[in-house]
Design an enzyme around this catalytic site. Structure first.
Site, PDB file in Angstrom:
ATOM      1  N   ASN A   1       0.529  -1.351  -0.497  1.00  0.00           N
ATOM      2  CA  ASN A   1      -0.071  -0.020   0.280  1.00  0.00           C
ATOM      3  C   ASN A   1       0.350   1.354  -0.082  1.00  0.00           C
ATOM      4  O   ASN A   1       0.170   2.635  -0.827  1.00  0.00           O
ATOM      5  CB  ASN A   1      -0.925   0.625   1.594  1.00  0.00           C
ATOM      6  CG  ASN A   1      -1.464   1.412   1.643  1.00  0.00           C
ATOM      7  OD1 ASN A   1      -2.633   1.326   0.787  1.00  0.00           O
ATOM      8  ND2 ASN A   1      -0.963   2.028   2.860  1.00  0.00           N
TER       9      ASN A   1
ATOM     10  N   ALA B   1       2.981   6.067 -13.699  1.00  0.00           N
ATOM     11  CA  ALA B   1       3.186   5.537 -14.253  1.00  0.00           C
ATOM     12  C   ALA B   1       4.245   4.234 -13.400  1.00  0.00           C
ATOM     13  O   ALA B   1       3.926   2.935 -13.753  1.00  0.00           O
ATOM     14  CB  ALA B   1       4.855   5.541 -14.832  1.00  0.00           C
TER      15      ALA B   1
ATOM     16  N   TYR C   1       3.871   8.899 -11.028  1.00  0.00           N
ATOM     17  CA  TYR C   1       2.682   8.796 -10.405  1.00  0.00           C
ATOM     18  C   TYR C   1       2.033   7.389 -11.528  1.00  0.00           C
ATOM     19  O   TYR C   1       2.004   6.379 -10.934  1.00  0.00           O
ATOM     20  CB  TYR C   1       1.697   9.357  -9.953  1.00  0.00           C
ATOM     21  CG  TYR C   1       0.558   9.011  -8.932  1.00  0.00           C
ATOM     22  CD1 TYR C   1       1.358   8.218  -7.569  1.00  0.00           C
ATOM     23  CD2 TYR C   1      -0.544   8.623  -9.389  1.00  0.00           C
ATOM     24  CE1 TYR C   1       0.762   7.739  -6.297  1.00  0.00           C
ATOM     25  CE2 TYR C   1      -1.184   7.984  -8.282  1.00  0.00           C
ATOM     26  CZ  TYR C   1      -0.969   7.624  -6.952  1.00  0.00           C
ATOM     27  OH  TYR C   1      -1.709   7.057  -6.413  1.00  0.00           O
TER      28      TYR C   1
HETATM   29  N1  LIG Z   1      -5.519   8.754  -1.556  1.00  0.00           N
HETATM   30  C1  LIG Z   1      -6.280   8.782  -2.576  1.00  0.00           C
HETATM   31  O1  LIG Z   1      -6.735   9.177  -3.615  1.00  0.00           O
HETATM   32  C2  LIG Z   1      -5.187   7.167  -3.545  1.00  0.00           C
HETATM   33  C3  LIG Z   1      -5.998   7.083  -4.948  1.00  0.00           C
HETATM   34  C4  LIG Z   1      -5.450   5.818  -5.598  1.00  0.00           C
HETATM   35  C5  LIG Z   1      -4.351   5.680  -4.636  1.00  0.00           C
HETATM   36  N2  LIG Z   1      -3.386   5.651  -3.624  1.00  0.00           N
HETATM   37  C6  LIG Z   1      -2.697   4.716  -3.344  1.00  0.00           C
HETATM   38  O2  LIG Z   1      -3.447   4.468  -2.014  1.00  0.00           O
HETATM   39  C7  LIG Z   1      -2.107   4.149  -0.943  1.00  0.00           C
HETATM   40  C8  LIG Z   1      -2.639   4.834   0.345  1.00  0.00           C
HETATM   41  O3  LIG Z   1      -2.992   6.452  -0.036  1.00  0.00           O
HETATM   42  P1  LIG Z   1      -2.252   7.293   0.885  1.00  0.00           P
HETATM   43  O4  LIG Z   1      -3.751   8.102   0.542  1.00  0.00           O
HETATM   44  O5  LIG Z   1      -2.843   6.555   2.353  1.00  0.00           O
HETATM   45  O6  LIG Z   1      -1.882   8.150   1.676  1.00  0.00           O
HETATM   46  P2  LIG Z   1      -1.290   8.721   2.814  1.00  0.00           P
HETATM   47  O7  LIG Z   1      -2.002   9.281   3.881  1.00  0.00           O
HETATM   48  O8  LIG Z   1       0.066   9.795   1.915  1.00  0.00           O
HETATM   49  O9  LIG Z   1      -0.090   7.820   3.419  1.00  0.00           O
HETATM   50  C9  LIG Z   1       1.204   7.182   2.866  1.00  0.00           C
HETATM   51  C10 LIG Z   1       1.904   5.980   3.942  1.00  0.00           C
HETATM   52  O10 LIG Z   1       2.281   5.098   2.428  1.00  0.00           O
HETATM   53  C11 LIG Z   1       3.492   5.666   4.380  1.00  0.00           C
HETATM   54  N3  LIG Z   1       5.312   5.691   2.754  1.00  0.00           N
HETATM   55  C12 LIG Z   1       5.387   6.287   2.198  1.00  0.00           C
HETATM   56  N4  LIG Z   1       6.902   6.514   1.427  1.00  0.00           N
HETATM   57  C13 LIG Z   1       7.272   4.776   2.330  1.00  0.00           C
HETATM   58  C14 LIG Z   1       8.248   4.054   2.257  1.00  0.00           C
HETATM   59  N5  LIG Z   1       8.990   4.719   1.518  1.00  0.00           N
HETATM   60  N6  LIG Z   1       8.067   3.252   3.021  1.00  0.00           N
HETATM   61  C15 LIG Z   1       7.221   2.962   3.641  1.00  0.00           C
HETATM   62  N7  LIG Z   1       6.346   3.321   4.207  1.00  0.00           N
HETATM   63  C16 LIG Z   1       6.051   4.499   3.643  1.00  0.00           C
HETATM   64  C17 LIG Z   1       3.905   6.208   5.088  1.00  0.00           C
HETATM   65  O11 LIG Z   1       4.306   6.457   6.277  1.00  0.00           O
HETATM   66  P3  LIG Z   1       4.725   7.812   7.179  1.00  0.00           P
HETATM   67  O12 LIG Z   1       3.598   7.866   7.499  1.00  0.00           O
HETATM   68  O13 LIG Z   1       5.802   6.891   7.784  1.00  0.00           O
HETATM   69  O14 LIG Z   1       5.011   8.548   6.291  1.00  0.00           O
HETATM   70  C18 LIG Z   1       1.660   5.939   5.176  1.00  0.00           C
HETATM   71  O15 LIG Z   1       1.987   5.515   6.165  1.00  0.00           O
HETATM   72  C19 LIG Z   1      -0.681   4.687  -1.977  1.00  0.00           C
HETATM   73  O16 LIG Z   1      -0.244   3.661  -2.472  1.00  0.00           O
HETATM   74  C20 LIG Z   1      -1.074   5.534  -3.099  1.00  0.00           C
HETATM   75  O17 LIG Z   1      -0.772   6.076  -4.217  1.00  0.00           O
HETATM   76  C21 LIG Z   1      -4.548   7.041  -3.163  1.00  0.00           C
END
Ligand SMILES: NC(=O)c1ccc[n+]([C@@H]2O[C@H](COP(=O)([O-])OP(=O)(O)OC[C@H]3O[C@@H](n4cnc5c(N)ncnc54)[C@H](OP(=O)(O)O)[C@@H]3O)[C@@H](O)[C@H]2O)c1
Length: 268
Positions: free
Chosen positions: A111, A178, A176
């Site tokens: 994730n 890609a 992103y």
């Molecule tokens: N939100 C959306 O609308 C959306 C839509 C489509 C897809 N997604 C995908 O869903 C996933 C989660 O998104 P989100 O919105 O929940 O993001 P978020 O709120 O920014 O949370 C990101 C999470 O990833 C962790 N993280 C970031 N870089 C990391 C690394 N190098 N190693 C380990 N952990 C890492 C962060 O840890 P820290 O807290 O320690 O920084 C946090 O727990 C992502 O893959 C995103 O691309 C999100």
């Protein structure tokens, strides 16, 4: 009177079922990026379904430790690990440590993800590489790291977090998009390689989910996104977590190599 009785019965049954239907009882799940947002929702929902949860974070140690402590009180085993998803060696180390701590690895949810948006004209090589490493290379790292354990168990479910942007593309997000499109090709190939050992690999493509990642946008942009979605709202981490429970559990035992759009109808 008869109508009232019917109402009481139908109101009662789903609540009772939701408390007793633990779809992941006794399974161990690794969730990367579980400290906040969608990952946190997955960790909490998996734990509610009886899974033992090992989850990672990058820098939010306080939030991650607090979540692990809270869930441990509910009777499941929960542990937070600081591990950089982009690092091959840290991913290998993580899988080995979780196996030692929990005894099995039944579910992997890749994730963790980041954005570094810019128009192609202005995008630096460093920002392109970083997003590919954290979002896509990480999926290779962790899938490879758990593969041996799942092969030995002859069972496993791997869920990789893509995005509608990986399916459709988005201006300002070439890096992103890609990375998220790459996840789909990778996952379909893993499904073909590991299917004969009952290891399934599927993808979730979330639409607009309201987390810190999307919280960077101004309110007017957020509202315009909501208005354009057929279900007229942004998704929640729980919306994604519930889809993950389905793909992680035996309910989806005959589903592999698929992309499930959880987007309120955005791509329809
Ligand atoms: N939100 C959306 O609308 C959306 C839509 C489509 C897809 N997604 C995908 O869903 C996933 C989660 O998104 P989100 O919105 O929940 O993001 P978020 O709120 O920014 O949370 C990101 C999470 O990833 C962790 N993280 C970031 N870089 C990391 C690394 N190098 N190693 C380990 N952990 C890492 C962060 O840890 P820290 O807290 O320690 O920084 C946090 O727990 C992502 O893959 C995103 O691309 C999100």
């Amino acid at each position: 009177m008869e109508n009232t009785q019917r109402f009481i019965i139908f109101d009662f049954i789903p609540k009772k079922l939701s408390k007793t239907m633990k779809l992941l009882e006794g399974k161990t799940a690794i969730i990367t990026g579980g400290s906040r947002g969608i990952g946190k929702g997955i960790v909490e929902t998996f734990a509610q379904h009886g899974a033992n949860v090992a989850f990672t974070y990058s820098s939010s140690s306080e939030a991650a430790e607090a979540l692990a402590a809270e869930l441990s009180k509910t009777g499941v085993k929960a542990k937070a690990y600081q591990s950089d998803a982009a690092s091959f060696s840290e991913s290998e180390q993580l899988a080995a440590t979780v196996l030692e701590d929990f005894g099995s690895i039944d579910i992997l949810v890749n994730n963790a993800g980041i954005t570094k948006d810019n128009l192609l004209m202005r995008m630096s090589e460093a920002d392109f590489d970083k997003v590919i490493e954290v979002n896509l290379k990480s999926v290779f790292n962790m899938t490879k790291a758990v593969q041996r354990t799942m092969l030995k168990q002859r069972k496993g479910s791997i869920i990789n977090m893509s995005s509608v942007v990986g399916v459709k593309g988005n201006a300002g997000q070439t890096n992103y998009a890609a990375s998220k499109a790459g996840i789909i090709g990778f996952s379909k190939s893993v499904a073909l390689e590991l299917g004969s050992r009952d290891i399934r690999c599927n993808v979730i493509a979330p639409g607009f989910i309201e987390t810190e990642m999307t919280g960077k946008l101004d309110e007017a942009t957020v509202q315009s996104w909501r208005d354009a979605i057929p279900l007229k709202r942004g998704g929640s981490p729980e919306d994604i977590a519930n889809a993950c429970v389905f793909l992680a559990s035996d309910l989806s035992g005959y589903v592999t190599g698929q992309v499930l759009n959880v987007d309120g109808g955005m791509l329809t």
